[in-house]
Design a protein around this motif. Structure first.
Motif, PDB file in Angstrom:
ATOM      1  N   MET B 173       0.830  -1.199   0.000  1.00 25.80           N
ATOM      2  CA  MET B 173       0.000   0.000   0.000  1.00 25.80           C
ATOM      3  C   MET B 173       0.865   1.249   0.000  1.00 25.80           C
ATOM      4  O   MET B 173       0.582   2.228  -0.702  1.00 25.80           O
ATOM      5  N   VAL B 176       2.181   1.862  -3.426  1.00 20.82           N
ATOM      6  CA  VAL B 176       1.153   2.428  -4.303  1.00 20.82           C
ATOM      7  C   VAL B 176       1.106   3.943  -4.148  1.00 20.82           C
ATOM      8  O   VAL B 176       1.070   4.695  -5.112  1.00 20.82           O
ATOM      9  N   TYR B 177       1.139   4.392  -2.888  1.00 13.47           N
ATOM     10  CA  TYR B 177       1.025   5.837  -2.669  1.00 13.47           C
ATOM     11  C   TYR B 177       2.276   6.575  -3.114  1.00 13.47           C
ATOM     12  O   TYR B 177       2.197   7.679  -3.648  1.00 13.47           O
ATOM     13  N   GLY B 181      -0.203   6.244  -6.954  1.00 18.00           N
ATOM     14  CA  GLY B 181      -1.477   5.562  -7.131  1.00 18.00           C
ATOM     15  C   GLY B 181      -2.499   6.208  -6.211  1.00 18.00           C
ATOM     16  O   GLY B 181      -2.240   6.411  -5.029  1.00 18.00           O
ATOM     17  N   TYR B 183      -5.460   5.797  -4.274  1.00 17.21           N
ATOM     18  CA  TYR B 183      -6.453   4.904  -3.719  1.00 17.21           C
ATOM     19  C   TYR B 183      -7.026   5.541  -2.451  1.00 17.21           C
ATOM     20  O   TYR B 183      -6.307   5.762  -1.476  1.00 17.21           O
TER      21      TYR B 183
END
Lengths: 380, 543
Positions: B173, B176-177, B181, B183
């Motif tokens: 996660m 991703v950040y 990304g 989310y």
């Protein structure tokens, strides 16, 4: 009247070592010393010391001896306890305390010691010594081991220190006694009161009586009274000043009345917030209180805890930011914890036709004051 | 001219869920979460796990050992990343230092987690074979030696793999950040949480959770369960930070201490609960409790004084850094005619402020706070239970534990949380992801009991006589304080009354009834819209 010896004198005397010896002052210390010695003869409350004194006294013995103010007590103590207590009694003119136990083969119990103390210093086990009356001048200390003590600053042995202190105490006693003796006519030894200062630092009745008329006691009295009077007076003045503070000469309060315009300035069902920030009220015009179109000044203080509510025009209500109390446009509370409606100020039409709001008068709905004609104006 | 998206958002008054800054912050947040889980995996895989009070006697020495190479690799990667970030100014701009540094740290976390998990599996296979049938052998220091009362030994292989997987998920996660990304927490989850949250559900839920904590304390005391809860909290908090409104409230400098308070109160409540569970189980088996087992005493000087000195210095540094990093918010000048909306008390008084919503000021502001203080002072004189002195226990002091913890955790801490995070403009209740709309309409038409009885139930108008008007409320209040104590004595407190006598019992009953009046009044407000039981505003007397 002899002056009290200063500490310096006492220490100097103690250094000399012999000052405490009653023998030195044989004639100077006439009256009280004698019974003291006599008592001493009957003071074997001290645990049986070695009669021969072939050794230095123990601290305990010294203290006991000092209490008896009879330096020679141990020396005078006789080994035979069988002697009648009466032998000591006449010599001192004291109440006789029966000997608690004929044998002194053991240390006295606390109870016995207390009893002895109560009796005023006469030894319980008066065991005196085969009835040999001790002559007043049989200065017992003379026979005591008159050791040469080093100067006070050099004493390292606690026993020496105790001895020095004892001697100092004895000298003081003697001098006090001398003072007494000089102040009062000399009395025969037998008549001297037993309280005559045998315990250092604990003034006897006669001593305090003698001092009761002294300069010091006379001078102390007014000072204390003066102090308390000053204190009370000061406190009273302070209280008065605090009270005066509550009533200032000039009260810088803003005027309690303000003119807010003519009645036609206000639209129907509207709340004017112009005076909220500076004056703390809204001008409300509504029909929703009692069906009549009226104008009134509503104080902008929540009746719950005093926060200033906000007028939410969209919701047509006053809403408090602190605990969520809500009020209708009429000022009636309807939500949240506020227990009662907002309060109105007095309104009136001034001479120039303007509405005048008077903040010094309030009207509360729950007290049925909103029907008062001063609390609202009919709208035009 | 380049227009920054933040500027556009600000101009349009949009509340963006994700901004580049937020995403970078979240990436590092999840890196930290991954590191915690990797460390947990390594702990379960390699360290000696002898729980509180368990004995090491007669156990074979351990063979599990943290490989030195792993430690070296882990710290080397973090060290290189730190150096890179420090040397940022000297490196060419095309070189994306932040992302590369982050990648190195992430790599370290993942290596630690995967190595620990794989090593644990390898070790178990070597020792027990493929089928694991030999697990029943005599315990050694390689095994988990559980504390009495917490349950059996955990499967160390399984749990090091589970925590390793958690670490990898958190790390993914974070990556991703950092790689931009976007989310965010799905809207349907936010709406669902907003929908169910309200003062009623929040407070009732907290009360239920409290009793669940009490009844299931044996399971809660288990380290595995506790770590699951930590992970759940980390995940919930991290995802919630993607919401603008949640982030706006939580990161307000005023409210940061409350987040710390959640962590601290949670940890220490759990720690005391765990020791109490272990002690209770030990004493039930006739074993000495943990405090008897280790009656170690240390010297005031130097042990305690040095510790205090160091703590003092550390705390001072911490406070200075905090004060510099998070400036105290200055608001508008004080005025008697305007107030910020919402107007909030200092955070530690927010529980009291919440209480004021349900009571008259003199009750919630004077009587009840005084009774809190008086009740705390009266405790040693009321308590006749001599057990539980000097060691943690719940079973021996059920009543004391429940009463105190309910008052502290639910009626104080939970109300602080409610006041801090969930009370918005006009003191309305807002869900955690809800925009603080000043014009939010919540119907709160409250009525007094006299209105309910005379107007709604009897269909007449309220009598003019004040006493007659408020008679229903007066009867209810009198009944509450007069009828309930003897009834409670019959039902629950017979033993307490016999031991302590009537005076002690009466004081206790009064204190309990006053304490219970808060949740009762809250429930009455929410269910019946009841404002006051007795409302005599004419004389400033409202209950």
């Amino acid at each position: 009247m002899a002056e009290r010896p200063s500490v310096k004198d006492i220490l100097a005397a103690a250094r000399k070592g012999g000052a405490a010896k009653p023998a030195d002052g044989g004639e100077a210390a006439p009256a009280p010393e004698a019974p003291a010695a006599a008592e001493a003869s009957g003071a074997p409350a001290v645990p049986p010391p070695a009669p021969s004194l072939g050794r230095p006294l123990t601290l305990k013995e010294k203290l006991a001896a000092a209490r008896g103010a009879a330096p020679g007590a141990p020396a005078a103590a006789a080994p035979t306890p069988a002697a009648p207590a009466a032998a000591a009694a006449p010599a001192t003119g004291e109440k006789v305390v029966p000997p608690p136990a004929p044998s002194i083969g053991r240390p006295l119990t606390l109870k016995e010691k207390l009893a002895a103390a109560k009796s005023g210093g006469v030894a319980p086990a008066a065991a005196p010594s085969g009835g040999v009356p001790v002559a007043p001048k049989a200065a017992p200390a003379a026979k005591a081991p008159a050791r040469d003590l080093p100067p006070l600053s050099e004493i390292s042995d606690p026993r020496d220190l105790a001895e020095a202190l004892r001697q100092a105490g004895a000298k003081k006693d003697k001098e006090l006694a001398g003072a007494d003796a000089k102040g009062a006519p000399a009395k025969p030894a037998a008549k001297a009161k037993p309280e005559a200062k045998t315990v250092p630092g604990k003034p006897s009745k006669s001593a305090s009586l003698a001092e009761g008329t002294s300069r010091r006691a006379v001078l102390q009295f007014p000072w204390i009274v003066a102090g308390w009077v000053a204190f009370t007076g000061g406190l009273g003045a302070l209280t008065a000043m605090c009270g005066r503070f509550m009533f200032p000469n000039v009260l810088a309060e803003p005027p309690s009345t303000v003119k807010v315009g003519v009645p036609t300035d206000f639209a129907k069902e509207d709340v004017s917030e112009r005076w909220k920030a500076e004056w703390g009220f809204w001008i409300v015009r509504t029909e929703r209180y009692n069906g009549q179109d009226i104008l009134f000044a509503l104080q902008s203080v929540c009746t719950h805890l005093g926060c200033p509510p906000n007028w939410l025009a969209g919701e047509q209500k006053f809403k408090c930011p602190c605990h969520g109390s809500g009020f209708y446009i009429s000022g009636i509370n309807f939500e949240g914890p506020a227990p009662r409606p907002l309060e109105r100020f007095r309104v009136a039409i001034a001479d120039d036709g303007q509405i005048m709001v008077d903040k010094s008068a309030k009207f509360q709905e729950e007290l049925a004051q909103w029907s008062d004609p001063d609390s609202f104006l009919p709208a035009v | 001219m380049e227009i920054k998206p933040e500027l556009v958002n600000t101009l349009l008054d949009v509340h963006p869920d994700l901004t580049p800054g937020v995403m970078t912050g979240l990436a590092w947040y999840f890196l930290l979460a991954a590191m915690l889980n990797a460390a947990a995996a390594a702990f379960v895989a390699y360290q000696e796990m002898v729980s509180e009070g368990a004995s090491r006697d007669g156990l074979a020495p351990r063979t599990r050992k943290l490989p030195d190479a792993l430690v070296v690799v882990f710290f080397a990667l973090y060290g290189v990343a730190t150096l890179l970030l420090l040397a940022k100014g000297f490196l060419p701009k095309s070189f994306d230092v932040a992302t590369i540094g982050y990648g190195l740290c992430a790599l370290a976390n993942v290596i630690l987690a995967i190595t620990a998990g794989a090593d644990a599996a390898h070790w178990a296979e070597k020792k027990y074979g493929h089928d694991g049938a030999a697990h029943a052998g005599p315990a050694t220091l390689d095994d988990h030696i559980p504390a009495v009362g917490i349950g059996g030994p955990i499967n160390r292989t399984l749990w090091s793999i589970v925590w390793a997987v958690c670490a990898v998920i958190f790390q993914a996660m974070g990556l991703v950040y950092i790689l931009h990304g976007e989310y965010a927490l799905p809207d349907f989850i936010r709406n669902a949480i907003d929908l169910v949250s309200g003062p009623t559900t929040f407070f009732t839920g907290a009360t239920l959770a409290f009793f669940a904590m009490y009844f299931y304390r044996k399971y809660l005391a288990n380290g595995v369960v506790a770590w699951w809860m930590v992970n759940a909290f980390l995940m919930f908090f991290g995802l919630s930070m993607t919401d603008f409104d949640f982030r706006d409230i939580v990161t307000k400098p005023d409210n940061v201490p409350i987040v710390g308070l959640i962590v601290l109160v949670g940890f220490f409540t759990w720690l005391s609960l765990r020791r109490a569970v272990i002690n209770d189980a030990r004493m039930a088996q006739g074993l000495p409790n943990l405090e008897e087992l280790d009656p170690e005493k240390t010297l005031t000087w130097p042990d305690l004084v040095y510790t205090e000195l160091i703590a003092m210095v550390a705390l001072t540094i911490f406070l200075v850094v905090w004060a510099i990093a998070l400036q105290a918010p200055l608001e508008q000048p004080a005025s008697s005619t305007t107030a910020p909306n919402p107007s909030k008390a200092p955070w530690y008084f927010l529980g009291l402020q919440e209480m004021l919503v349900y009571f008259d000021p003199w009750m919630a502001g004077v009587v009840l706070p005084s009774l809190i203080v008086v009740g705390l002072m009266a405790m040693p004189y009321i308590d006749t239970n001599k057990q539980g002195n000097g060691y943690y226990t719940i079973a021996q002091r059920k009543f004391a534990y429940l009463t105190f913890q309910y008052g502290y955790l639910v009626l104080w801490v939970v109300l602080i949380l409610l006041g801090t995070f969930l009370r918005g403009p006009n003191w309305n209740f807002f869900g955690p992801y809800e925009y603080w709309d000043v014009h939010k309409l919540i119907p709160l038409n409250n009525v007094n009991l006299s209105e309910i009885v005379w107007v709604q139930m009897l269909g007449t108008r309220r009598p003019d006589n004040i006493i007659l008007r408020e008679l229903p409320g007066i009867l209810v209040v009198l009944g509450y304080f007069v009828v309930l104590p003897p009834l409670m004595e019959r039902l629950f407190f017979r033993k307490m009354r016999e031991q302590g006598g009537w005076i002690r019992y009466s004081v206790l009953a009064m204190l309990i009834l006053f304490m219970a009046s808060l949740p009762i009044k809250m429930v009455l407000r929410w269910t019946l819209n009841l404002k006051y039981l007795v409302a005599i505003p004419e004389y400033f007397f409202n209950i």
